[in-house]
Design an enzyme around this catalytic site. Structure first.
Site, PDB file in Angstrom:
ATOM      1  N   HIS A  75      -7.368  -5.933   0.474  1.00 16.76           N
ATOM      2  CA  HIS A  75      -6.209  -5.116   0.865  1.00 16.76           C
ATOM      3  C   HIS A  75      -5.570  -5.602   2.174  1.00 16.76           C
ATOM      4  CE1 HIS A  75      -3.997  -1.503  -0.176  1.00 16.76           C
ATOM      5  NE2 HIS A  75      -4.013  -1.088   1.077  1.00 16.76           N
TER       6      HIS A  75
ATOM      7  N   SER B 254       0.840  -1.197   0.000  1.00  8.43           N
ATOM      8  CA  SER B 254       0.000   0.000   0.000  1.00  8.43           C
ATOM      9  C   SER B 254       0.880   1.254   0.000  1.00  8.43           C
ATOM     10  CB  SER B 254      -0.966  -0.051   1.183  1.00  8.43           C
ATOM     11  OG  SER B 254      -2.001   0.881   1.022  1.00  8.43           O
TER      12      SER B 254
ATOM     13  N   ASP C  93      -9.882  -5.578  -3.782  1.00 12.96           N
ATOM     14  CA  ASP C  93      -9.309  -4.545  -2.915  1.00 12.96           C
ATOM     15  C   ASP C  93     -10.327  -3.426  -2.728  1.00 12.96           C
ATOM     16  OD1 ASP C  93      -7.707  -2.325  -1.926  1.00 12.96           O
ATOM     17  OD2 ASP C  93      -5.969  -3.530  -2.499  1.00 12.96           O
TER      18      ASP C  93
END
Lengths: 276, 276
Positions: free
Chosen positions: A254, A146, A222
């Site tokens: 995610h 991320s 995600d």
């Protein structure tokens, strides 16, 4: 440098260390896994940069990367995601200030005195690691998740020759076009968007790419696809004919369950480059 | 039953569920990993019981057991370690009350109304799992860490025929002789020590043992050796000629880094019994 903890882990040792950072003007904490192979001599290093709200601890405890790294003979470094502590600026939002350093050197108040994560990861921490541990700093690779994927991509392309291989899990891929990026760059770097460009993986991929293999994994479920903008990076990689792979992984989101699921492949990918 | 979350994880799915427990008189939360193989039919089940201060979440996020379980075609159940919530008794100490159920049915106030973890793990939760998921409840195995290792050992020996294989990481091995045991049994079960015996793994091993293979791992650098009393269980296993292994692992401590390091071997151990 102070030892916070050292735990036997697989054939090696998982340590946590704190040191006074000159660059960040505060104490900084990092995790370091040394594989069994480090007992016989310096080993190559894989950096793992974490995402928003994370500390040095998340990937170190959640991804079980140590088993694969031990097998491959690779050290793992888990830096924190920002300066911390009293006197360090912060914000109420989870995505600005402490836990959200975005791997840039802030030029704006109130962030300027401490938020210098680029220099910390690029210069100060590698110098400390090379001096204190059995690490071969001529063989480094980098990955992240991320915001940490953004950090891995921008540091690897921004420091040509430093890293032999580059991977990322669900990276913030095009922050100059995203609310995960525009808000933070405005705060840390100010309104001149020209200063943002070197912190945008898609723009860096368009302009220069990476001299080595790249592996990106992105989950199709995600919950942050709109903020991550994987399509921009995928297009830029293809347009540049960048060596590597951009993989869409069906059903994954995610979370760290995504990371955990592909950690073995990422470590193997870096091992191939580091032991080539 | 309410779905709290479901995340794709390796080839399967890691879920978290909450249900109203009649046995505990409160809502209870558990984690369940279903491997890819569960899409084609019922799969065997490995129970993972956690230690003091843990919830359903610790092992689920920290041990990376899902990768090995997915490969082996085994589901993983991660129950909570006690009843919780408003109206449920608690204590200021970390080792009594919420987070410290010790896998017994309390007979004493104020614990009696909710602290019935034995019945919850032995009866209510397996019935729910068998009804709601693609699980083969005729093929079960059990493991756990510390207080959860105590739970795994006592449940497996206390429910003959239920589990095909039994393992534990650094279990509380002789609680009737330890401050991790005497304090809690006094509180939950009262002063009559005769009622404690069926919750002491060493005493159960001396009296009856386990009809199947047993695998115990214990770290030599465990900071709680005095409380765990591994030597008592090791002696009892040897004296009974119990099938299995008691392994002293050099350098390892009580942390999840220890667990993480041997999870692959424990899952493989149970897979052999479950798919025999």
């Amino acid at each position: 440098m102070e030892i916070k903890s050292e735990n036997t882990c697989f054939g090696g040792s998982q340590g946590v260390y704190t040191h006074a950072s000159e660059v960040c003007g505060c104490d900084m904490t990092f995790g370091l896994f040394l594989p069994e192979a480090a007992q016989s001599g310096p080993v190559p290093v894989l950096w793992y940069l974490s995402g928003l709200t994370c500390t040095h601890e998340n990937a170190m405890t959640k991804a079980a990367a140590q088993g694969w790294a031990d097998e491959a003979g690779i050290a793992l470094v888990f830096p924190d995601t920002s300066p911390r502590g009293e006197g360090v600026a912060n914000d109420e939002a989870y995505d600005l200030g402490q836990g959200a350093g975005f791997y840039v050197n802030a030029t704006q108040d109130p962030w300027k005195p401490h938020f210098r994560m680029w220099d910390y990861i690029a210069d100060e921490l590698p110098a400390l690691l090379g001096a204190e541990f059995a690490l071969d700093m001529d063989r480094q690779a980098i990955t992240g998740h991320s915001m940490g994927g953004h950090g891995a991509l921008t540091l690897a392309m921004g420091l040509p020759g430093r890293f032999r291989s580059l991977s990322a899990f669900a990276p913030i891929a095009n922050p100059t076009k995203s609310d995960w990026g525009r808000k933070q760059f405005s705060a840390y770097l100010g309104g001149d968007e020209a200063t943002w460009a070197k912190h945008d993986a898609t723009l860096l991929m368009q302009q220069q790419g990476f001299d080595g293999p790249v592996l990106i994994d992105q989950g199709t479920n995600d919950q942050f696809l709109d903020l991550l903008k994987p399509e921009a990076l995928a297009e830029a990689m293809a347009a540049r004919l960048q060596e590597g792979a951009f993989r869409m992984q069906k059903g994954f989101d995610h979370s760290y369950f995504f990371m955990m699921s592909f950690m073995e492949e990422h470590v193997a990918f870096h091992a191939e480059a580091l032991y080539a």
